[in-house]
Design an enzyme around this catalytic site. Structure first.
Site, short mmCIF file in Angstrom:
data_model
loop_
_atom_site.label_atom_id
_atom_site.label_comp_id
_atom_site.label_asym_id
_atom_site.label_seq_id
_atom_site.Cartn_x
_atom_site.Cartn_y
_atom_site.Cartn_z
N CYS A 2 -13.61 1.89 1.76
CA CYS A 2 -15.06 1.96 1.62
C CYS A 2 -15.44 3.13 0.72
O CYS A 2 -14.95 4.24 0.87
CB CYS A 2 -15.80 2.13 2.94
N ARG A 27 -11.87 1.74 -3.67
CA ARG A 27 -11.84 2.12 -2.25
C ARG A 27 -12.15 0.93 -1.33
O ARG A 27 -12.01 1.03 -0.11
CB ARG A 27 -12.87 3.22 -1.99
N TRP A 70 -14.60 -2.15 2.53
CA TRP A 70 -13.27 -2.64 2.91
C TRP A 70 -13.37 -2.90 4.39
O TRP A 70 -13.46 -1.98 5.20
CB TRP A 70 -12.21 -1.57 2.61
N ASN A 96 -18.47 5.36 5.97
CA ASN A 96 -17.05 5.17 5.74
C ASN A 96 -16.33 5.77 6.94
O ASN A 96 -16.58 6.93 7.28
CB ASN A 96 -16.63 5.87 4.45
N GLY A 97 -15.48 4.99 7.61
CA GLY A 97 -14.77 5.48 8.78
C GLY A 97 -14.80 4.43 9.87
O GLY A 97 -15.04 3.25 9.59
N GLU A 479 10.45 1.31 -2.64
CA GLU A 479 9.24 1.44 -3.45
C GLU A 479 9.08 0.22 -4.38
O GLU A 479 7.97 -0.28 -4.56
CB GLU A 479 9.29 2.76 -4.23
N LYS A 483 5.86 -2.20 -4.25
CA LYS A 483 5.02 -2.46 -5.42
C LYS A 483 4.86 -3.96 -5.64
O LYS A 483 3.77 -4.46 -5.88
CB LYS A 483 5.61 -1.83 -6.70
N GLU A 486 2.63 -5.60 -2.84
CA GLU A 486 1.20 -5.30 -2.77
C GLU A 486 0.41 -5.84 -3.95
O GLU A 486 -0.76 -6.17 -3.79
CB GLU A 486 0.93 -3.81 -2.53
N HIS A 502 25.38 -7.07 6.55
CA HIS A 502 25.23 -7.08 8.01
C HIS A 502 24.13 -8.04 8.46
O HIS A 502 23.60 -7.89 9.56
CB HIS A 502 24.95 -5.66 8.52
N LYS A 601 -7.65 1.80 -1.81
CA LYS A 601 -6.86 2.91 -2.34
C LYS A 601 -6.54 3.98 -1.29
O LYS A 601 -5.43 4.42 -1.16
CB LYS A 601 -7.62 3.53 -3.52
O1 M6R Z 1 -3.35 8.83 -0.62
P1 M6R Z 1 -2.00 8.74 0.02
O2 M6R Z 1 -0.90 9.12 -0.89
O3 M6R Z 1 -1.94 9.48 1.33
O4 M6R Z 1 -1.82 7.20 0.35
C1 M6R Z 1 -0.71 6.73 1.06
C2 M6R Z 1 -0.58 5.24 0.98
O5 M6R Z 1 -1.70 4.61 1.51
C3 M6R Z 1 -0.36 4.75 -0.46
O6 M6R Z 1 0.74 5.35 -1.05
C4 M6R Z 1 -0.17 3.21 -0.47
O7 M6R Z 1 1.02 2.86 0.16
C5 M6R Z 1 -0.20 2.67 -1.90
N1 M6R Z 1 -1.02 1.51 -1.95
C6 M6R Z 1 1.13 2.27 -2.42
O8 M6R Z 1 1.08 1.80 -3.71
#
Ligand code: M6R
Length: 606
Positions: A2, A27, A70, A96-97, A479, A483, A486, A502, A601
Site C-alpha cells: 500500500c 507498493r 495491496w 497502510n498497515g 535466488e 526471481k 515471482e 535424495h 515491494k
Molecule cells: O525490503 P526488504 O529487503 O526487507 O524486502 C525483503 C523481501 O520482501 C524482498 O526481498 C522480496 O523477497 C523481493 N520481492 C524479492 O525479489
C-alpha cells in the site's frame, strides 16, 4: 504494501497526489483512490485496477489524500479501495498497515450506529475519528485518540473537511513528510512519491503525529500530545534514479545498474588495501567479544545472509547462522549479549524483519543492519548501519539491492576478520583488490545478455524448473528460483545439487529444465556428477560456468559463461545470469515484470 500520499499546498492537489501515487504503485496495485477537499466538501474517486492507466476527474483543490492498495482484508473492490470516509462524509483516511482488532472495533461502532461500506480493517479508522470528533476536540486530538485504540501497525493520513486540516500518524509503518516550495507539504509512504518536487524531508518515527494546517506543520507525540521538534534532512537520491531511463522495465534498468551501484557501495570504504567503515568502529572494537553472528532477513535479503554466511565463517572463523526473520521471531530464540545480529533489508521497513530485530535486541544482542533506504525504521533501530548505496529500487523483484548487500557484507566480513586477527593483512588486501575488480566482472557478465535472452526464449513455455548449486552457490540457486517464480509465475525449486538424488530427481524428464551453477571450484567435480545424473534422465541442462569451460559446454544443452572472480566473491557474479534469465523469460511470457501479480515491494505487514 500500500502506498499512501497526502498533499497540502498551492498546486492542484488531486493531480499531484495522483502523480505521486503513480510513483508509489510498486507498493500495491490492486485498486486506488483519491479524496480532495474543495469548498469544505470532500470529493472521492476510487477505481479497481492500476492508477498508471487511469485519468482523474476530481475538482481542483489545494488539499488531497490518496492510496494505492495491496489487499490484506477484504477483496479487491471499489468499496474496499481507500480512502475511506466516515458516515457523515466529513473525515477521510488512507491507511497502510493492519488493524488487528478491527472486528471488535467494528462491532462497537456498529452498535453506535455507524454504517460501513466495505470489509477492510482500515475503514474503522475513519469511523473512530468521526466518533472522537463528536467530543468537540481538535481534529489532531481526535485522530490521536482513535489511533490509541488500534492494535497492529499503521501509517494513516486523515483529512478533515471541517477544519481543512490533514493529520499524519504512524506506528510500525513508514511515513515521511516532504517539504516543498512555499511550505507546501507531502506526506507519503516513501520519498519516491515526491522526489520530483523536494528532497527536504522529515522522517516520522513511531508514535509521531504531524498536523498540517495552512502552511504550517506541527509535530506531536500522539500518546501524550506533547509537542515535538523534528530534524529536517536532505535525501541524496535523484528523481531521475526513480525513472526508467529508456529501459523497458525498472527491473532491467536496475540489473544493468549493478556495476555502478557496487562501486557506489564501496566508495570511500576501501582505502589502501583496507576496509574502512567509520560507522562500524564501535562494533568492530567488540569483534572479539561475539560468539556468533545471526543474519536476519526475508526473501532475497534472507538469501543475501545465506550466501555471506559462507564468506563470514570462512574469513572470521565464527559460527554464523542465517534465519528467516519471520521464523526467528516466533520461536523464542536463544540469543543474547554474545550475539551479533545483522539485519538485511532493502526497504528497512519489512515488518517481519523489524519484529525479529526487536526480539533480538530485547534479549540483549548487538544489532547492526545492512539497509538501502536511509533513515528507515530498521536503520534507526540498529546500533550501527552500513548503507548499501543502490539508489531507489522500484522493480518489485530485488536485484541491485541484493548485489549491493553482498558487497556490503563482504566488506564487513573483511573488517571483522582483520579485527579478530583471523586473516593476515595481505589476505585482507588481496580480498579488497578482488572486491574492487568486481564491477568490471559484473559488466562483463551483463554483456552475455543476448545469449541469456535466447536461452530464456527457448524455455519460456516450460511450467517447472529446478535450480541447483553447491556451497555459497546454493543460495544463488534459491535466488534464481525466487526471481523466476515471482515475475514469470513458473514453478521453480532450488536445492543443493547433491540433494537432488535424495528425492527431487524423480521430477526429471525431458520437460524439466535444470539450471546448474557449475563454476570450476572445489565442488566442481561433484556438481559435474549431478549434471550427468540429469542428462542420463533426459532433463534439459542449462549451466552457468566460468569462461573457457568448453568441456562442460559440450555436455549440456545451454551454457552461460561468466568471468571468474576470487572464489569467495563469485556468487556476486553468478546471480546476474539468474536475474537476466528470469527477466527475459517473464518478458517473453508477457508478464508485468515490475508489478508481478499478488506482490508488493515492501511488505510492511507480518
Ligand atoms: O525490503 P526488504 O529487503 O526487507 O524486502 C525483503 C523481501 O520482501 C524482498 O526481498 C522480496 O523477497 C523481493 N520481492 C524479492 O525479489
Amino acid at each position: 504494501m500500500c502506498g499512501i500520499v497526502g498533499y497540502s499546498g498551492n498546486e492542484d492537489a488531486a493531480l499531484l497526489v495522483m502523480q505521486s501515487l503513480k510513483r508509489l504503485e510498486y507498493r500495491g496495485y490492486d485498486s486506488w483512490g483519491i479524496v480532495s477537499l474543495s469548498n469544505n466538501k470532500l470529493s472521492s474517486e476510487k477505481k479497481v485496477g492500476r492508477i498508471s492507466e487511469a485519468k482523474l476527474s476530481l475538482p481542483k483543490s489545494k488539499i488531497a489524500i490518496g492510496h494505492t492498495r495491496w489487499a490484506t482484508h477484504g477483496q479487491v473492490t471499489k468499496q474496499n479501495a481507500h480512502p475511506h470516509l466516515g458516515c457523515k462524509q466529513k473525515v477521510a483516511i488512507v491507511h497502510n498497515g493492519i488493524v488487528e482488532n478491527y472486528l471488535t472495533l467494528r462491532e462497537g461502532l456498529l452498535k453506535k450506529g455507524h454504517k460501513f461500506s466495505g470489509e477492510t480493517d482500515s475503514e474503522v479508522i475513519a469511523h473512530l475519528i468521526e466518533d472522537e470528533k463528536k467530543k468537540a476536540i481538535p481534529f489532531e486530538k481526535a485522530v490521536a485518540n482513535a489511533a490509541s485504540k488500534l492494535d497492529g501497525s499503521f501509517a494513516v493520513v486523515a483529512l478533515d473537511s471541517e477544519t481543512g486540516s490533514m493529520v499524519g500518524i504512524r506506528k510500525n509503518s513508514p511515513l515521511v513528510l516532504g517539504i516543498g516550495k512555499g511550505n507546501s507539504f507531502f506526506l507519503a509512504s516513501d520519498v519516491n512519491a515526491f522526489l520530483k518536487h523536494t528532497k527536504k524531508v522529515i522522517f516520522l518515527e513511531d508514535n509521531d503525529l504531524v498536523l498540517l494546517k495552512g502552511h504550517h506543520a506541527s509535530f506531536f507525540d500522539f500518546k501524550s500530545m506533547k509537542k515535538l521538534k523534528k530534524k529536517e534532512v536532505e535525501v541524496k537520491w535523484s528523481s531521475e534514479e526513480a525513472e526508467k531511463m529508456g529501459f523497458k522495465h525498472f527491473m532491467l534498468k536496475e540489473i544493468f545498474e549493478q556495476p555502478e551501484k557496487a562501486i557506489a557501495t564501496m566508495e570511500g570504504r576501501l582505502v589502501a588495501g583496507k576496509v574502512v567503515l567509520p560507522e562500524f568502529e564501535k562494533i568492530l572494537k567488540k569483534a572479539n567479544s561475539f560468539n556468533r553472528i545471526i543474519f536476519l532477513g526475508c526473501g532475497t535479503a534472507f538469501y543475501a545472509g545465506l550466501v555471506q554466511k559462507y564468506l563470514f565463517e570462512e574469513l572470521c572463523r565464527i559460527p554464523v547462522e542465517a534465519e528467516y526473520a519471520s521464523e526467528f521471531r516466533y520461536r523464542n530464540p536463544v540469543v543474547g549479549k554474545k550475539d551479533l545480529v545483522i539485519a538485511i533489508s532493502q526497504s528497512g521497513e519489512t515488518a517481519d524483519t523489524l519484529a525479529a530485530i526487536r526480539e533480538a535486541k530485547a534479549k540483549g544482542a548487538t544489532l547492526v543492519s545492512i539497509v538501502n533506504v536511509v533513515d528507515s525504521t530498521i536503520a534507526r533501530e540498529s546500533d550501527s548501519v552500513l548503507y548499501t548505496r543502490a539508489g531507489p529500487e522500484i522493480g518489485v523483484a530485488s536485484t541491485k539491492a541484493f548485489t549491493c548487500q553482498l558487497v556490503a557484507i563482504a566488506m564487513l566480513a573483511i573488517a571483522f576478520a582483520v579485527k579478530r586477527k583471523a586473516v593476515s593483512k595481505s589476505k585482507a588486501a588481496s580480498l579488497v583488490a578482488s572486491l574492487k575488480k568486481l564491477p568490471v566482472l559484473m559488466q562483463e557478465t551483463l554483456e552475455e545478455k543476448a545469449v541469456i535472452k535466447a536461452i530464456a526464449s527457448k524455455y519460456s513455455k516450460k511450467t517447472n524448473a529446478l535450480f541447483l548449486g553447491r556451497g555459497h552457490n546454493y543460495p544463488i540457486a534459491l535466488e534464481g528460483a525466487l526471481k523466476l517464480k515471482e515475475i514469470s509465475y513458473i514453478h521453480a525449486e532450488a536445492m543443493p545439487a547433491a540433494e537432488m538424488k535424495h528425492g527431487p530427481i524423480a521430477l526429471i524428464d525431458k520437460e524439466m529444465p535444470v539450471v546448474f551453477i557449475a563454476i570450476r571450484d572445489q565442488t566442481y567435480e561433484k556438481v559435474l556428477s549431478n549434471v550427468e545424473e540429469v542428462k542420463a534422465r533426459a532433463g534439459k541442462v542449462i549451466v552457468v560456468t566460468d569462461k573457457g569451460n568448453t568441456v562442460l559446454e559440450e555436455m549440456v544443452d545451454d551454457t552461460i559463461f561468466v568471468p571468474k572472480s576470487e572464489e569467495l566473491l563469485q556468487p556476486i557474479i553468478n546471480v546476474i545470469p539468474m536475474q537476466l534469465l528470469a527477466y527475459y523469460v517473464a518478458d517473453k511470457r508477457g508478464c508485468d515484470v515490475d508489478k508481478p501479480r499478488n506482490l508488493a515491494k515492501s511488505v510492511t505487514v507480518e
